[in-house]
Enzyme design. Structure first.
Site, PDB file in Angstrom:
ATOM      1  N   TYR A  56       4.674   1.283   1.779  1.00 41.92           N
ATOM      2  CA  TYR A  56       4.696   0.391   2.969  1.00 41.92           C
ATOM      3  C   TYR A  56       3.697   0.446   3.935  1.00 41.92           C
ATOM      4  O   TYR A  56       3.320   1.682   4.311  1.00 41.92           O
ATOM      5  CB  TYR A  56       5.897   0.357   3.466  1.00 41.92           C
ATOM      6  CG  TYR A  56       6.783  -0.906   3.025  1.00 41.92           C
ATOM      7  CD1 TYR A  56       6.026  -2.336   3.103  1.00 41.92           C
ATOM      8  CD2 TYR A  56       8.082  -0.763   2.357  1.00 41.92           C
ATOM      9  CE1 TYR A  56       7.005  -3.332   2.683  1.00 41.92           C
ATOM     10  CE2 TYR A  56       8.553  -1.911   2.002  1.00 41.92           C
ATOM     11  CZ  TYR A  56       8.042  -3.236   2.226  1.00 41.92           C
ATOM     12  OH  TYR A  56       8.825  -4.299   1.733  1.00 41.92           O
ATOM     13  N   GLU A  58       2.295  -1.951   6.808  1.00 38.80           N
ATOM     14  CA  GLU A  58       2.168  -2.935   7.610  1.00 38.80           C
ATOM     15  C   GLU A  58       1.205  -2.515   8.664  1.00 38.80           C
ATOM     16  O   GLU A  58       1.076  -1.432   9.173  1.00 38.80           O
ATOM     17  CB  GLU A  58       3.437  -3.046   8.378  1.00 38.80           C
ATOM     18  CG  GLU A  58       4.355  -4.000   7.486  1.00 38.80           C
ATOM     19  CD  GLU A  58       5.483  -3.036   6.823  1.00 38.80           C
ATOM     20  OE1 GLU A  58       5.129  -2.017   6.611  1.00 38.80           O
ATOM     21  OE2 GLU A  58       6.458  -3.769   6.625  1.00 38.80           O
ATOM     22  N   ASP A 202     -12.691 -22.937   0.612  1.00 38.29           N
ATOM     23  CA  ASP A 202     -11.701 -22.229  -0.378  1.00 38.29           C
ATOM     24  C   ASP A 202     -12.468 -22.090  -1.762  1.00 38.29           C
ATOM     25  O   ASP A 202     -12.602 -23.138  -2.466  1.00 38.29           O
ATOM     26  CB  ASP A 202     -10.352 -23.359  -0.586  1.00 38.29           C
ATOM     27  CG  ASP A 202      -9.309 -22.549  -1.563  1.00 38.29           C
ATOM     28  OD1 ASP A 202      -9.867 -21.523  -2.109  1.00 38.29           O
ATOM     29  OD2 ASP A 202      -8.226 -22.901  -1.162  1.00 38.29           O
ATOM     30  N   THR A 228      -8.892 -16.653  -4.174  1.00 38.34           N
ATOM     31  CA  THR A 228      -8.027 -15.666  -4.915  1.00 38.34           C
ATOM     32  C   THR A 228      -9.149 -14.891  -5.260  1.00 38.34           C
ATOM     33  O   THR A 228     -10.120 -14.933  -5.318  1.00 38.34           O
ATOM     34  CB  THR A 228      -7.291 -16.452  -5.841  1.00 38.34           C
ATOM     35  OG1 THR A 228      -8.114 -17.282  -6.786  1.00 38.34           O
ATOM     36  CG2 THR A 228      -5.996 -17.387  -5.432  1.00 38.34           C
ATOM     37  N   LYS A 231      -9.515 -14.988 -10.564  1.00 39.66           N
ATOM     38  CA  LYS A 231     -10.376 -16.248 -11.351  1.00 39.66           C
ATOM     39  C   LYS A 231     -11.539 -15.735 -11.792  1.00 39.66           C
ATOM     40  O   LYS A 231     -11.454 -14.521 -12.668  1.00 39.66           O
ATOM     41  CB  LYS A 231     -10.158 -17.360 -10.604  1.00 39.66           C
ATOM     42  CG  LYS A 231      -8.618 -18.049 -10.247  1.00 39.66           C
ATOM     43  CD  LYS A 231      -8.811 -19.303  -9.398  1.00 39.66           C
ATOM     44  CE  LYS A 231      -7.351 -19.796  -9.322  1.00 39.66           C
ATOM     45  NZ  LYS A 231      -6.768 -19.479  -8.013  1.00 39.66           N
ATOM     46  N   ARG A 237      -4.165 -10.034  -9.175  1.00 42.39           N
ATOM     47  CA  ARG A 237      -3.694 -11.383  -8.740  1.00 42.39           C
ATOM     48  C   ARG A 237      -3.553 -11.004  -7.107  1.00 42.39           C
ATOM     49  O   ARG A 237      -2.961 -10.024  -6.806  1.00 42.39           O
ATOM     50  CB  ARG A 237      -2.156 -11.651  -9.126  1.00 42.39           C
ATOM     51  CG  ARG A 237      -1.848 -12.148 -10.560  1.00 42.39           C
ATOM     52  CD  ARG A 237      -2.852 -13.504 -10.570  1.00 42.39           C
ATOM     53  NE  ARG A 237      -1.985 -14.669 -10.311  1.00 42.39           N
ATOM     54  CZ  ARG A 237      -1.535 -15.531 -11.443  1.00 42.39           C
ATOM     55  NH1 ARG A 237      -1.856 -15.364 -12.674  1.00 42.39           N
ATOM     56  NH2 ARG A 237      -0.810 -16.667 -10.937  1.00 42.39           N
TER      57      ARG A 237
HETATM   58  N1  DSN Z   1      -3.262 -22.803 -10.040  1.00 45.00           N
HETATM   59  C1  DSN Z   1      -4.521 -22.732  -9.859  1.00 45.00           C
HETATM   60  C2  DSN Z   1      -5.256 -23.149 -10.858  1.00 45.00           C
HETATM   61  O1  DSN Z   1      -5.052 -23.219 -12.017  1.00 45.00           O
HETATM   62  O2  DSN Z   1      -6.474 -24.024 -10.218  1.00 45.00           O
HETATM   63  C3  DSN Z   1      -4.945 -22.971  -8.419  1.00 45.00           C
HETATM   64  O3  DSN Z   1      -3.927 -22.584  -7.538  1.00 45.00           O
END
Ligand code: DSN
Length: 417
Positions: A56, A58, A202, A228, A231, A237
């Site tokens: 942990y 924090e 974003d 994120t 991707k 993740r």
């Molecule tokens: N679920 C993602 C996507 O497939 O674009 C976005 O959050």
């Protein structure tokens, strides 16, 4: 070592081990076209599975609430420094659990309840967390939304400016989940400056393309950039926030304690690995190939008479409007899955159908490109998709295609599996 077939896991829990092995096999045997998915490397997976999950932490490096942080601080600082180097950001927070909490932390940090947001609408390609009415951001803020033009399916920057002048938002959000064209961050920044709004970009879908230099970066233009990390960036993740130094304190407080407890240190470590990978010359080549593969795939789909939203793509994704094919997105996605091609049904702009059974499908090339597939495979893929969409009930065709795809996939090992 194949982390998906760890002997200790098999010994302790064979039922779960079987399920993971089956999912690994599925990921090997099919063409994964969901544009938000990818294959993280074995190194990223190894960090994710490490003992850092036991700790942990924090707080932030040098300012923690619990003892025992000497190595965790170094890990988090490494991830921050690497993110700054890759994206040229002034300040980085690597703790958000994913993209949705990252966006929520930004709203919590920089907005008050009731403040107005101007963002892209979900049915036109925007994201849920940009104020769509069923989400917390939609409930807490006064949300106005822009879309794409009916004739070009592209963002109309004059319309965005007009809406900004009319509604005087506190924050303008750019970035999308289903927009196949380059975003003009400079244009958004100019509009934001004119109306005195904050600009949030974003880049969840395109951060790997930004890191690889094949999509313009919002970092010089936006007050805050969220993404994120799993991707096109091909990390674990997770989520990340980059911002100008002037917002650093507010953003850090917005994440912790505002929106989260202890960071997931194993994810932070895996992100550091992914950012190290993204800084290598071959990641630029990867990003270039993601885009060139998407263009080849789009061009071949056009020759088969597919209607592509905006007529094609500049990035990693393609949105297909199936209205002229006489098949819904759900039916097409199900038939394609049986044939070994995994995508998602998706609304298209001005969709006459309901969101749960929309007119389109959304596909992308990040995962296939990570397997080393190129132009030849994109052409084959378009031909397979055409055959399946023309005959979604022909189960013999679907099963034969799935076998052919399994054979193709065997020649392109999936990273991390
Ligand atoms: N679920 C993602 C996507 O497939 O674009 C976005 O959050």
């Amino acid at each position: 070592m194949d982390l998906n077939a760890h002997p200790a896991l098999r010994a302790a829990d064979p039922t779960l081990a079987d399920l993971i092995a089956l999912e690994a096999q599925r990921q090997r045997d099919v063409l994964r076209l969901i544009p938000s998915e990818n294959y993280a490397s074995t190194a990223v997976a190894a960090a994710t599975a490490s003992c850092l999950a036991n700790k942990y932490s924090e707080g932030y490096p040098g300012k923690r609430y619990y003892q025992g942080q000497q190595y965790i601080d170094a890990v988090e600082q490494l991830a921050i420094d690497r993110a700054k180097a890759v994206f040229g950001a002034e300040h980085v927070n690597v703790q958000p659990y994913s993209g949705s909490p990252a966006n929520l932390a930004v709203y919590f940090a920089l907005l008050q309840t009731g403040d107005r947001i101007l963002s892209m609408s979900l049915p036109h390609g925007g994201h849920l967390t940009h104020g769509w009415n069923v989400t917390i951001s939609g409930r807490l803020h006064d949300v106005k939304q822009y879309g794409v033009r009916p004739d070009t399916h592209r963002i109309d920057y004059a319309e965005v400016r007009q809406m900004a002048l009319e509604h005087k938002p506190k924050m303008i959000i750019c970035g999308a989940s289903a927009y196949p064209r380059t975003l003009d961050f400079a244009a958004f920044a100019e509009i934001a400056r004119e109306v005195g709004a904050l600009l949030l970009a974003d880049i969840a879908h395109i951060s790997g393309l930004v890191a690889g230099g094949v999509h313009p970066s919002p970092v010089p233009y936006a007050d805050v950039v969220t993404t994120t990390t799993h991707k096109t960036l091909r990390g674990p993740r997770g989520g990340m926030i980059m911002c100008r130094e002037v917002h650093a304190k507010a953003i850090d407080r917005g994440v912790f304690p505002g929106n989260q407890g202890g960071p997931h240190n194993q994810t932070t470590a895996a992100l550091a690995v992914a950012l190290h990978e993204a800084a290598q010359p071959d990641f630029k080549v990867y990003a270039q190939r993601v885009v060139s593969n998407a263009k080849t795939l789009a061009d071949r789909l056009l020759t088969h008479g597919f209607s592509l939203v905006s007529g094609g793509t500049d990035n990693h994704l393609i949105l297909i409007d199936l209205n002229n094919k006489g098949v819904s997105g759900k039916v097409a996605a199900a038939a394609l899955e049986r044939a070994g091609i995994v995508c998602n049904a998706n609304s298209v702009p001005f969709d006459p159908r309901k969101p749960f059974d929309p007119s389109g499908i959304r596909i992308g090339t990040p995962a296939l490109t990570s397997r080393g597939m190129g132009a030849e495979e994109m052409v084959k893929l378009a031909d397979w998709m055409n055959a399946v969409v023309r005959a979604p009930d022909d189960t013999a065709l679907l099963d034969r295609t799935a076998n052919e795809i399994r054979a193709l996939c065997a020649g392109f090992p999936a990273p991390g599996l």
